[in-house]
Write an enzyme that holds these catalytic residues in place. Structure first.
Site, PDB file in Angstrom:
ATOM      1  N   ARG A 162      16.161  28.977 -23.036  1.00 40.28           N
ATOM      2  CA  ARG A 162      16.565  27.876 -23.911  1.00 40.28           C
ATOM      3  C   ARG A 162      18.018  28.085 -24.320  1.00 40.28           C
ATOM      4  NH1 ARG A 162      11.453  29.599 -25.950  1.00 40.28           N
ATOM      5  NH2 ARG A 162       9.814  28.016 -25.724  1.00 40.28           N
ATOM      6  N   LYS A 186      11.203  31.067 -29.907  1.00 42.75           N
ATOM      7  CA  LYS A 186      10.666  30.414 -31.099  1.00 42.75           C
ATOM      8  C   LYS A 186       9.697  31.340 -31.815  1.00 42.75           C
ATOM      9  CE  LYS A 186      11.124  25.776 -29.146  1.00 42.75           C
ATOM     10  NZ  LYS A 186      10.425  24.531 -28.751  1.00 42.75           N
ATOM     11  N   HIS A 272      19.070  22.002 -21.061  1.00 45.52           N
ATOM     12  CA  HIS A 272      17.632  21.882 -20.824  1.00 45.52           C
ATOM     13  C   HIS A 272      17.349  21.533 -19.356  1.00 45.52           C
ATOM     14  CE1 HIS A 272      14.125  22.350 -23.276  1.00 45.52           C
ATOM     15  NE2 HIS A 272      13.529  21.317 -22.722  1.00 45.52           N
ATOM     16  N   ARG A 275      16.832  24.649 -17.462  1.00 45.68           N
ATOM     17  CA  ARG A 275      15.476  25.157 -17.702  1.00 45.68           C
ATOM     18  C   ARG A 275      14.461  24.366 -16.868  1.00 45.68           C
ATOM     19  NH1 ARG A 275      12.506  28.066 -21.579  1.00 45.68           N
ATOM     20  NH2 ARG A 275      10.756  26.997 -22.578  1.00 45.68           N
ATOM     21  N   HIS A 298       6.241  29.424 -23.112  1.00 42.87           N
ATOM     22  CA  HIS A 298       5.413  28.366 -23.680  1.00 42.87           C
ATOM     23  C   HIS A 298       4.138  28.957 -24.276  1.00 42.87           C
ATOM     24  CE1 HIS A 298       7.237  25.066 -20.859  1.00 42.87           C
ATOM     25  NE2 HIS A 298       7.943  25.255 -21.947  1.00 42.87           N
ATOM     26  N   TYR A 307       5.498  20.488 -15.099  1.00 43.15           N
ATOM     27  CA  TYR A 307       6.184  20.919 -13.883  1.00 43.15           C
ATOM     28  C   TYR A 307       5.273  20.928 -12.664  1.00 43.15           C
ATOM     29  CZ  TYR A 307       9.586  22.383 -17.307  1.00 43.15           C
ATOM     30  OH  TYR A 307      10.489  22.390 -18.351  1.00 43.15           O
TER      31      TYR A 307
END
Length: 326
Positions: A162, A186, A272, A275, A298, A307
């Site tokens: 990210r 995150k 992004h 990514r 994730h 994806y």
């Protein structure tokens, strides 16, 4: 004798209060003037409640395209389908248009996101050929920090990191001998992501040639201003700005836009997109979805499932190769 009247003092409304007032007046507008159906009204309400949840106390007036793109990333992180994300963006754009008409906003940054009708399932994915061009877009003699910029581009594509993770990456978290780097994502969750041979090679060139040159420039600049900056006192960010600080996310955004434009790629390309390209190319090459989930960091595999789409051109090749009557 008449009683003394208390002097009224106007109370200054907080940013949050003002923006909540805008929200209420917008709902009244689409109900009373636009005469939208009740189900549509409730959909707008739900979508904007989510937008305000992401927004927090930040002023809407200060949001820029980079911030709104992060909102898209946040929506994707909620495990929403592409159509749900598109609908929420439409609600936000209509709301921003209302604020502009009411004179609360001078411009409408949301319009720069483009029309969701034109989005692909995964927007902004570069082809492998475009990636090859992008990696060598920074050129010696043209770009002052070309080695740093090449290392940044290689790291983005090698890891699928990210933009916030790449911006805050520390030198101590880059392990070139072992071939991996450690991201703090995150929720302060850490994950180790392998680095490819090319990324290691370019990063080594940045550390041995590009970074020392930038450090010398920072030191000379500091001395002219009466400071005492030296390579030993600089923070250990993996990528430094010309002032010796951490690169802002906006700077990384502008950097990728600059080089994507140079190779003639779409103007929608962003950090992004790197990514997206990382994950899409892995899946197209046969990587397991669980492995890609771990590499991307994730927490929910539903986010990674975007994806799993198949390129139509690949479907045609498979059909032509294996169908008995092709």
């Amino acid at each position: 004798m008449a009683p003394t009247r208390r002097k009224l003092i106007a109370r200054k409304m907080s940013v949050t209060s003002v923006q909540q007032d805008w929200f209420g007046r917008f709902l009244d507008y689409i109900k009373d003037e636009c005469l939208l159906a009740e189900n549509t009204l409730q959909a707008y309400r739900r979508d904007l409640v989510g937008f305000y949840q992401w927004l927090g106390p930040r002023p809407i007036k200060e949001l820029r395209i980079q911030d709104l793109s992060e909102y898209l990333g946040w929506l994707n992180g909620q495990g929403l389908s592409p159509s749900s994300v598109a609908r929420r963006v439409v609600s936000m754009r209509v709301f921003f248009r209302f604020l502009q008409l009411e004179g609360h906003l001078e411009g409408n940054e949301a319009e720069l996101l483009g029309s969701p009708k034109l989005w692909e399932r995964i927007p902004g994915v570069l082809t492998p050929g475009q990636i090859d061009q992008l990696m060598v877009a920074p050129v010696e003699g043209t770009d002052v920090y070309w080695l740093r910029d090449r290392a940044i581009l290689e790291l983005f594509y090698a890891t699928g990191g990210r933009v916030s993770e790449v911006a805050t990456l520390r030198l101590r978290d880059v392990h070139l001998q072992e071939g991996y780097c450690r991201f703090t994502g995150k929720g302060d969750k850490q994950r180790d992501v392998p680095l490819g041979r090319q990324a290691i090679k370019v990063f080594n060139a940045w550390l041995s040639q590009g970074r020392p040159e930038l450090e010398r420039y920072i030191e000379r600049r500091s001395r002219r201003r009466g400071g005492v900056e030296s390579p030993e006192t600089l923070p250990d960010w993996a990528f430094l700005s010309r002032t010796g600080h951490e690169l802002r996310r906006e700077a990384l955004w502008e950097l990728i836009k600059k080089y994507a434009s140079r190779i003639g790629a779409s103007e929608t390309i962003s950090p992004h997109s790197m990514r997206h390209s990382f994950a899409t190319h892995l899946m197209a090459s046969g990587a397991d979805i669980r492995q890609v989930q771990v590499l991307l960091g994730h927490s929910n595999i539903r986010t990674t499932e975007i994806y799993t789409h198949v390129d139509p051109s690949e479907l045609k090749k498979v059909h032509h190769k294996y169908h008995p009557r092709s």
